[in-house]
Design an enzyme around this catalytic site. Structure first.
Site, short mmCIF file in Angstrom:
data_model
loop_
_atom_site.label_atom_id
_atom_site.label_comp_id
_atom_site.label_asym_id
_atom_site.label_seq_id
_atom_site.Cartn_x
_atom_site.Cartn_y
_atom_site.Cartn_z
N ASN A 5 -6.22 1.10 2.20
CA ASN A 5 -7.52 0.34 2.70
C ASN A 5 -6.63 -1.09 2.57
O ASN A 5 -5.88 -1.59 1.86
CB ASN A 5 -8.58 -0.11 1.63
CG ASN A 5 -9.53 0.68 2.30
OD1 ASN A 5 -10.47 0.71 2.92
ND2 ASN A 5 -9.67 2.15 0.98
N GLU A 57 -8.70 6.74 1.55
CA GLU A 57 -8.66 5.72 0.42
C GLU A 57 -10.22 4.87 0.48
O GLU A 57 -10.80 4.52 1.32
CB GLU A 57 -7.77 4.54 0.05
CG GLU A 57 -8.39 3.10 -1.52
CD GLU A 57 -7.34 2.88 -1.38
OE1 GLU A 57 -7.04 1.87 -0.94
OE2 GLU A 57 -6.99 2.58 -2.69
N CYS A 59 -2.75 4.73 -1.26
CA CYS A 59 -2.09 3.58 -0.76
C CYS A 59 -0.82 3.10 -1.60
O CYS A 59 -0.57 3.22 -1.20
CB CYS A 59 -4.18 2.51 -1.27
SG CYS A 59 -3.49 0.37 0.20
N GLU A 100 -8.88 -4.01 -8.13
CA GLU A 100 -9.11 -2.35 -8.71
C GLU A 100 -8.92 -2.54 -9.76
O GLU A 100 -8.92 -1.51 -10.83
CB GLU A 100 -7.87 -2.14 -7.89
CG GLU A 100 -8.52 -1.40 -6.44
CD GLU A 100 -6.96 -0.46 -5.76
OE1 GLU A 100 -7.08 -0.15 -6.34
OE2 GLU A 100 -6.54 -1.14 -5.04
N ASN A 114 -9.75 5.84 -8.94
CA ASN A 114 -9.64 5.74 -7.64
C ASN A 114 -8.71 7.09 -7.41
O ASN A 114 -7.60 7.37 -7.67
CB ASN A 114 -8.79 4.35 -7.20
CG ASN A 114 -9.08 4.63 -5.52
OD1 ASN A 114 -8.86 5.51 -4.35
ND2 ASN A 114 -8.07 2.84 -5.40
N LYS A 149 -5.66 7.96 -8.50
CA LYS A 149 -4.15 6.34 -7.83
C LYS A 149 -3.20 5.99 -9.26
O LYS A 149 -4.13 5.63 -10.58
CB LYS A 149 -4.80 5.41 -7.12
CG LYS A 149 -4.04 4.36 -6.66
CD LYS A 149 -5.02 3.08 -5.83
CE LYS A 149 -4.19 2.44 -5.00
NZ LYS A 149 -4.72 1.75 -3.88
N1 CDV Z 1 -5.67 -0.25 -1.81
C1 CDV Z 1 -4.67 -0.68 -1.44
O1 CDV Z 1 -3.92 -0.76 -2.80
N2 CDV Z 1 -4.38 -2.39 -1.36
C2 CDV Z 1 -3.01 -2.83 -1.39
C3 CDV Z 1 -2.81 -3.88 -1.38
C4 CDV Z 1 -3.75 -4.59 -2.27
C5 CDV Z 1 -1.24 -4.71 -0.78
C6 CDV Z 1 -1.94 -2.01 -1.33
O2 CDV Z 1 -0.80 -2.07 -1.11
O3 CDV Z 1 -2.31 -1.97 0.64
#
Ligand code: CDV
Length: 306
Positions: free
Chosen positions: A193, A46, A168, A142, A106, A123
């Site tokens: 991430n 990501e 993510c 975010e 994103n 996203k």
């Molecule tokens: N980049 C993300 O979406 N990170 C989230 C963190 C904040 C929990 C994740 O679900 O990994």
């Protein structure tokens, strides 16, 4: 047997001060390694080209926009696309997208073996908060910098199979996998991430974070009889640690390859897409076993009834 030799490319930390072109150089070296190991498809993390900037609170829109890409590819990222084309490799790449009409997403893209962009995903599940939160150990903004994706969860017929994308936090939501599962997805690529510690609960450290990550992607793969390829951006970025744990998960939910470090690392596995068939013709034969007459609340209601 329908074999797709796929690579999950984990990137180690990217500091705030690192240039995009230095990151692209690292990505090209990793892509070369994936090619050397026989891969024809590579999954990057990501927001691959920069540090995980949503941890930084910013008010100035011009400063925010500096983390975004107005075109993809662009002069800085073009060498990566050229190398992928030379190698005949497809890619999944995550990046911050700024559209011509000033919208911020994103985003991830899917490319074909000639580096043509054949798919785009934005996203949908954006974690975190919009305003500075002094209660948190660090920020996760975010919801401030992106709007929720507006493209749904499509799938693409490419690379000899049915491909899907997520980003993510999406991996924690069963709906993500099921919407693609209902379209026959065979391989879901995702980048992430994930901070190694919960900013709102210090005792939730790397072990718990890795456990919940694996639990989510293994369950998503198993319950939808598909491959899941998950690529981390890992390691310590300007003092803030991110988990590694990049994985390739088979359609039975088993991890067949996993990263060992929090640095740049390449995982390669020959994924047989025909292995999706068994689960989806038996225990997860959706057409025979799903009971949609009882699932209405899933789309009628967002939060729980109090
Ligand atoms: N980049 C993300 O979406 N990170 C989230 C963190 C904040 C929990 C994740 O679900 O990994």
């Amino acid at each position: 047997m329908r074999e797709l030799v796929a690579a999950v490319i984990q990137l180690g930390p990217i500091q705030k001060a690192d240039s995009r072109s230095a990151v692209v150089d690292r990505m090209i070296a990793l892509l070369d390694e994936a090619k050397r190991q026989g891969a024809t498809f590579a999954v990057f993390p990501e927001l691959t080209f920069t540090t995980f900037f949503p941890r930084w609170y910013m008010e100035d829109q011009a400063e925010i926009n500096r983390w975004f890409e107005r075109a993809m590819p662009n002069p800085t990222t073009a060498p990566l696309f050229e190398r992928a084309k030379e190698h005949g490799m497809g890619m999944y790449i995550g990046y911050a997208e700024l559209t011509p009409d000033d919208r911020h997403f994103n985003t991830s893209i899917l490319t074909d073996t000639d580096s043509t962009i054949i798919g785009k995903y934005r996203k949908i599940h954006l974690p975190g908060h919009e305003e500075y939160d002094s209660e948190r150990a660090f920020q996760h903004l975010e919801k401030r910098y992106f709007e929720p994706g507006d493209l749904g969860f499509p799938v693409w017929r490419a690379h000899g199979g049915v491909m899907g994308m997520a980003i993510c936090n999406d991996r924690r939501w069963p709906e993500t996998y099921r919407v693609m599962g209902l379209q026959g997805v065979e391989m879901i690529s995702l980048g992430y991430n994930t901070p190694s510690v919960n900013s709102q609960r210090a005792q939730e450290g790397p072990d718990a974070r890795l456990f919940h990550h694996r639990l989510s992607v293994q369950a998503g793969a198993y319950q939808n009889s598909c491959w899941v390829l998950a690529a981390a951006k890992a390691g310590v970025e300007d003092g803030y640690p991110l988990i590694g744990g990049s994985v390739i998960v088979d359609p039975e939910g088993y991890i067949v390859a996993e990263s060992k470090t929090e640095g740049d690392e390449v995982l390669v596995h020959a994924c047989d897409l025909d292995r999706c068939a068994f689960g989806r013709s038996t225990i997860f034969d959706f057409a025979r076993h799903r009971r949609i007459e009882h699932y209405g609340l899933i789309t009628e209601q967002t939060g729980p009834t109090s």
